[in-house]
Design a protein around this motif. Sequence first.
Motif, PDB file in Angstrom:
ATOM      1  N   GLN A  29       0.189 -16.220 -26.780  1.00  0.00           N
ATOM      2  CA  GLN A  29       0.149 -14.779 -26.494  1.00  0.00           C
ATOM      3  C   GLN A  29       0.063 -14.014 -27.811  1.00  0.00           C
ATOM      4  O   GLN A  29       0.835 -14.283 -28.729  1.00  0.00           O
ATOM      5  CB  GLN A  29       1.392 -14.352 -25.712  1.00  0.00           C
ATOM      6  CG  GLN A  29       1.376 -12.889 -25.277  1.00  0.00           C
ATOM      7  CD  GLN A  29       2.442 -12.579 -24.237  1.00  0.00           C
ATOM      8  OE1 GLN A  29       3.109 -13.477 -23.727  1.00  0.00           O
ATOM      9  NE2 GLN A  29       2.613 -11.317 -23.912  1.00  0.00           N
ATOM     10  N   TYR A  34       2.059  -6.868 -25.479  1.00  0.00           N
ATOM     11  CA  TYR A  34       3.310  -6.494 -24.814  1.00  0.00           C
ATOM     12  C   TYR A  34       3.321  -4.986 -24.653  1.00  0.00           C
ATOM     13  O   TYR A  34       2.745  -4.265 -25.479  1.00  0.00           O
ATOM     14  CB  TYR A  34       4.532  -6.893 -25.657  1.00  0.00           C
ATOM     15  CG  TYR A  34       4.629  -8.357 -25.987  1.00  0.00           C
ATOM     16  CD1 TYR A  34       5.383  -9.209 -25.189  1.00  0.00           C
ATOM     17  CD2 TYR A  34       3.982  -8.884 -27.106  1.00  0.00           C
ATOM     18  CE1 TYR A  34       5.495 -10.557 -25.495  1.00  0.00           C
ATOM     19  CE2 TYR A  34       4.080 -10.225 -27.416  1.00  0.00           C
ATOM     20  CZ  TYR A  34       4.845 -11.062 -26.606  1.00  0.00           C
ATOM     21  OH  TYR A  34       4.940 -12.392 -26.913  1.00  0.00           O
ATOM     22  N   THR A  44       4.827  -5.337 -19.473  1.00  0.00           N
ATOM     23  CA  THR A  44       5.881  -6.337 -19.646  1.00  0.00           C
ATOM     24  C   THR A  44       7.241  -5.638 -19.588  1.00  0.00           C
ATOM     25  O   THR A  44       7.956  -5.573 -20.589  1.00  0.00           O
ATOM     26  CB  THR A  44       5.717  -7.079 -20.986  1.00  0.00           C
ATOM     27  OG1 THR A  44       5.642  -6.100 -22.049  1.00  0.00           O
ATOM     28  CG2 THR A  44       4.470  -7.933 -21.002  1.00  0.00           C
ATOM     29  N   CYS A 235       0.268 -12.717 -18.674  1.00  0.00           N
ATOM     30  CA  CYS A 235       1.301 -12.116 -19.527  1.00  0.00           C
ATOM     31  C   CYS A 235       2.377 -11.440 -18.686  1.00  0.00           C
ATOM     32  O   CYS A 235       3.577 -11.564 -18.967  1.00  0.00           O
ATOM     33  CB  CYS A 235       0.676 -11.117 -20.499  1.00  0.00           C
ATOM     34  SG  CYS A 235      -0.395 -11.856 -21.764  1.00  0.00           S
ATOM     35  N   GLU A 236       1.951 -10.726 -17.638  1.00  0.00           N
ATOM     36  CA  GLU A 236       2.941 -10.061 -16.795  1.00  0.00           C
ATOM     37  C   GLU A 236       3.702 -11.068 -15.937  1.00  0.00           C
ATOM     38  O   GLU A 236       4.907 -10.910 -15.703  1.00  0.00           O
ATOM     39  CB  GLU A 236       2.300  -8.991 -15.900  1.00  0.00           C
ATOM     40  CG  GLU A 236       3.344  -8.258 -15.075  1.00  0.00           C
ATOM     41  CD  GLU A 236       2.849  -7.000 -14.396  1.00  0.00           C
ATOM     42  OE1 GLU A 236       3.596  -6.456 -13.542  1.00  0.00           O
ATOM     43  OE2 GLU A 236       1.734  -6.529 -14.714  1.00  0.00           O
ATOM     44  N   ASP A 239       6.342 -12.429 -18.011  1.00  0.00           N
ATOM     45  CA  ASP A 239       7.380 -11.414 -18.151  1.00  0.00           C
ATOM     46  C   ASP A 239       8.310 -11.399 -16.938  1.00  0.00           C
ATOM     47  O   ASP A 239       9.529 -11.235 -17.085  1.00  0.00           O
ATOM     48  CB  ASP A 239       6.735 -10.045 -18.338  1.00  0.00           C
ATOM     49  CG  ASP A 239       7.754  -8.923 -18.435  1.00  0.00           C
ATOM     50  OD1 ASP A 239       8.355  -8.752 -19.508  1.00  0.00           O
ATOM     51  OD2 ASP A 239       7.968  -8.228 -17.419  1.00  0.00           O
TER      52      ASP A 239
END
Length: 430
Positions: A29, A34, A44, A235-236, A239
């Motif tokens: 990442q 973010y 995030t 990415c989410e 998170d």
Amino acid sequence: MRSLLSLLLVALPAVAAPPNVVFIVGDDQAWTDYGFMGHPHIQTPHLDKLAEQSLRFDRGYVPTSLCRASLATMITGLYPHQHTITSNDPPIPNGVKPAEAMKNDKYLADRRAMIELFEKSPNLPKLLAPKGYVSLQAGKWWEGNACRCGGFTEGMTHGDPSKGGRHGDVGLNIGRQGLKEVTEFIDTAKKDGKPFFVWYAPMMPHQPHTPPDRLFKKYAGKTDSEFVAKYWAMCEWFDETVGELLAHLDKQKLSENTVVIYLHDNGWIQEPKKNQYAAKSKRSPYDGGVRTPILVRWPGTVKPGKSDAVAQSIDLVPTALIAAGLKPTADMPGVNLLDAKAVAGRTALFGEIFEHNAIDITKPAANLQYRWVIDGHLKLILPNPARLPDAKPELYDLKADPKEEANLAEKRADDVTRLTKKVSEWWPAK
């Protein structure tokens, strides 16, 4: 009449229990990806909240941008050339196809030898054990059986090549298939009154980029690239798993006495037209490969705030050991991130980039591609002429040029000479 012993016990001050330690390690990442780092689309919220509650180092780094070597540094507190795990895999024997390597006796012997080299270095689970800590490995793990080779009291990774063992095997289910193993371990440690260390390193947002459809649809309308949308959604999704872990600490009333440290192992810049990473990210010496935010949360002990200083993954083990009332080993080059004076006193940050498959598993210099140094906001990248004979030194002003597009090496030859000397003094690479 109360006994003398009871009077003494009343008079003695209570000894604070050592804090629990949780490492949360993202996988592939970029440092920009973010909400709290200002990304315009990626959301995030759980990591944003963690950042608000933490001592936050936006200028955090890992020394190398390849996952195995990077993870080995996080758990040992040593540079790759110190712990000798510089590459993901050993050399592929002549005449053997890469896809067939895991069936080759010589290749498998070299894999075992790499793990044996790793075992010669001290690591955090083993160093915490004398203090009564129990420990759990969940997620990415390259160094064989997590308990036998890594010193964890519990682990998801069996490390058996005949059963798919390479970089995590069963451990790679964590996050993508829930957090049951982590939450149950935490519950048991609390019940038993044991301080604990958790290594939560899910293969997220790492490929395969297979986010839930609800998240993919959310980001598909924000970009023309299906590949970018899937990466953003990953990415989410990662998170969300971090939020679940932190919520469990809250539920069990463990957050106050738990040191949570967050970072990712290396960067990732998604190619819009291909299912792969861009040149200046993973495996590269550029910030797209080696930069990461580093967050340290310890409610009631560490004051939240943003530090302008640089930090690095070599600092994680010293920070955790000192928090637990232990001392780092003499060969650990990192500093305690909770010691503002030590952090401010660091004059330079160093790193090293290696081949994906080692040339020689016992000689780090044989696998070296680049060394790099950051001094203030100047960054020098030095190629290894033995591996990259046509490459030239690169010098960047990270403050003015965060994407490292304007090479200043020819214009600022004195800085190149000065920083080259620093790099050579740090590690001559011979």
